[in-house]
Design an enzyme around this catalytic site. Structure first.
Site, mmCIF file in Angstrom:
data_model
loop_
_atom_site.group_PDB
_atom_site.id
_atom_site.type_symbol
_atom_site.label_atom_id
_atom_site.label_comp_id
_atom_site.label_asym_id
_atom_site.label_seq_id
_atom_site.Cartn_x
_atom_site.Cartn_y
_atom_site.Cartn_z
ATOM 1 N N ARG A 56 0.844 -1.206 0.000
ATOM 2 C CA ARG A 56 0.000 0.000 0.000
ATOM 3 C C ARG A 56 0.880 1.256 0.000
ATOM 4 N NH1 ARG A 56 -2.749 -3.294 3.777
ATOM 5 N NH2 ARG A 56 -1.963 -2.107 5.576
ATOM 6 N N LYS A 147 -12.339 14.978 5.389
ATOM 7 C CA LYS A 147 -13.461 14.447 4.608
ATOM 8 C C LYS A 147 -14.298 13.510 5.456
ATOM 9 C CE LYS A 147 -14.034 10.857 2.084
ATOM 10 N NZ LYS A 147 -13.993 9.737 1.142
ATOM 11 N N GLU A 188 -19.623 15.398 2.318
ATOM 12 C CA GLU A 188 -19.906 14.406 1.268
ATOM 13 C C GLU A 188 -21.196 13.634 1.545
ATOM 14 O OE1 GLU A 188 -17.943 10.566 -1.106
ATOM 15 O OE2 GLU A 188 -16.866 11.421 0.598
ATOM 16 N N LYS A 230 -18.719 17.652 -1.625
ATOM 17 C CA LYS A 230 -18.363 16.509 -2.478
ATOM 18 C C LYS A 230 -19.628 15.692 -2.739
ATOM 19 C CE LYS A 230 -15.363 12.471 -3.012
ATOM 20 N NZ LYS A 230 -14.062 11.851 -2.735
#
Length: 364
Positions: A56, A147, A188, A230
């Protein structure tokens, strides 16, 4: 009457506003690199790469160490907690690598969804407990925005009024906490593309959800100039038999936004929602060509739609680093152009970029 209770100082407001404007400067959008460990596992499975921390780190290192020209089309990168504390191959912490290019560092702060009892498998999002302390730490560690994803769906009776109200309130509470800690909140509220609903049904649901979100943000005294939205684009459900043109999608999307999103919001950064890379770019381009007044920057916050071809090029091999970066930069530049309505598709998009990235009931 102005309220006399604690609120953001003029200096705090200016900092938040400046951060938001930097992220959505003309021609720039956001790379969403905040996939959870489990989601990265699914992506790696497709290219037969083992889902271990080093792999990753390796893939994200390739993305983050792309040459500095990437900053011309990427204004912000959303990190996952693990990635924030990882280092590049030359020993620099990833946030430092990104900041040296002039890109703003963000962090995903929600803790995933939980079911809402009495609804048709609708959810709310967890993670408010301890959020203020986490935000304060993330700010110290170099983050300037955050976020939080809420998920809604369209089906018989959905989204329920309860789901709309609960998720709007959670997003507003999160946004308020972020701003108090100097982080610009990305709000979002994603309406999933699952289902066979048409464009009009999605537009109606999107308008209802966004209206509730901005009412809640107002109730919680959130400073809109220091936020970003978003949302999903207004698209038909994935199983809808009728096809709609990019211009129809764009008009429905901009109409929904004009009816619900205040002009003081600096930028709207669309999620790709399982569209293919090329489709997400074409739709964004069409949105920026709609002949209606659009007071906000309309740009991208893409994960899959910026990384799918890059992952396919990488295949877990160091030897493919340059090719992977080239594919990634090409896609980012296309979206940078699309965010200005200047992308001219050549019609020769490669197969990887045209492949649907849809996953039912998508979990980030």
């Amino acid at each position: 009457m102005t309220h006399q209770f604690p609120s953001l100082s003029p200096e705090q407001k200016k900092e938040l506003s400046d951060i938001a404007q930097r992220i959505v400067a003309p021609g720039k959008g956001i790379l969403a690199a905040d996939e959870s460990t489990g989601t990265m596992g699914k992506r790696f499975q497709n290219i037969n790469v083992e889902n271990i921390e080093e792999n990753r780190r390796c893939f994200r290192d390739i993305l983050f160490s792309t040459d500095a020209s990437i900053a011309n089309c990427v204004g912000g990168i959303i990190f996952f907690h693990e990635t924030l504390y990882q280092k590049s191959s030359n020993g620099k912490l990833f946030p430092q690598v990104v900041k040296e290019k002039g890109i703003v560092v963000g962090i995903k702060v929600d803790k995933g969804t939980a079911p809402l009892m009495g609804t048709d498998k609708e959810t709310t999002t967890q993670g408010l407990d301890g959020l203020s302390e986490r935000c304060a730490q993330y700010k110290k560690d170099g983050c300037d925005f955050a976020k939080w994803r809420c998920v809604l769906k369209i089906s018989d009776g959905c989204p329920f009024a309860l789901a709309i109200a609960e998720n709007a309130n959670v997003l507003a509470r999160y946004a308020s906490i972020c701003q108090m800690n100097g982080l610009v909140p990305i709000v979002e509220p994603e309406i999933l593309p699952d289902g066979d609903h048409d464009l009009q049904r999605c537009q109606y649901a999107t308008e209802k959800v966004l209206a509730a979100v901005y009412k809640a943000l107002s109730d919680h005294h959130v400073y809109l100039e220091g936020t970003l939205l978003k949302p999903n684009m207004v698209t038909p459900g994935h199983s809808c038999p009728k096809k709609f043109t990019p211009q129809e999608v764009a008009m429905a999307t901009v109409t929904a936004l004009r009816r619900t999103v205040p002009a003081s919001v600096p930028g709207i950064c669309f999620l790709s929602g399982g569209q293919s890379e090329e489709e997400a770019s074409i739709h964004l381009n069409a949105i920026n060509q709609v002949p209606l007044h659009r007071p906000w920057k309309l740009t991208f916050s893409y994960g899959r739609a910026l990384q799918a071809s890059a992952l396919a090029a990488w295949q877990g091999k160091d030897a493919n680093k340059a090719a992977t970066q080239q594919v990634f930069v090409t896609r980012a530049k296309i979206n940078g152009l699309a965010s200005k309505g200047e992308y001219k598709p050549s019609g020769s998009a490669d197969q990887a970029s045209q492949q649907s990235l849809y996953t039912a009931s998508y979990v980030y």
